[in-house]
Design a protein around this motif. Sequence first.
Motif: not given
Length: 261
Positions: A132-141, A143-148, A190-195, A217-218
């Motif tokens: 989400k635009e207001d999410s504080p998440i900025a790195t892959l690490a 979301i290690e313990d969050k729903k993806i 909390a996040a999604a991963i996609g191409d 970069s990971e």
Amino acid sequence: MFNKKTGFMMMLLLAFSIVLAACGSEDSSSGTEGDKGYSKLLVGTEATFAPFESMNDKGEIIGIDVDVMNAIGAEIEAEVEFKNVGWEPVFQQVTNKELDLGASGITITDERKQTYDFTDPYYEATLMIVVKEDSPIATLAEIEDKKIAVQINTTGHEAAKKLQGVGSSKILAYENQPIAFQEVINGTAAAAIGDNAVVLEYLKNNPKSGLKAIESSEFEKEYYGFMVKKGNKELLDLLNEGLQKIKDNGKLEEITGQKID
């Protein structure tokens, strides 16, 4: 002079002719052989993966994969027909010979190469994180313990399993990528991963989604290829022949915006 023996032979010849006619008129659903091996190619896809494949207002499948395959078809003198069968059915139907090949933004991976054969690459991609635009998440690490949310059995799914573990209950896998994005909008994930190209196309087409994309970069570079049944060298060579021609004449770069060797 007509007799029983002559009549029997005529009936036998007539029956044989009917059988031959029936065999000659049989319409194969895929792999129709022509002068160069195939005069028609039946291609399976999952048409919610814009800009590579999606449905327009007329119910037609459009996108980068369609344009690339049509360009290859023109070079190898084969008609191309796309079928929207869904992501996982693409793999199964190629295995069962219901489809000649799969074209659905399919990343070439060592695991998939154990079961299928792939053409040379035609597109370079990487993964992105969507939040989400207001999410504080900025790195892959983070979301290690969050729903993806991910599309099932994709490289995004594999990336989530690498991050959290194969058996993680926090990985939510769906049939297509738009559902995964919607789950972030809904707050289920909390996040999604996609191409990357798919993520950016979605954000462009849905400017009010309230989502943003994060590069990492990971994530390693990935390459898409067209997928055929393992061992179908005839078709693989034919597709690679056409693909090389549209690489050489600049048509592939014109379609994709990328130059792939």
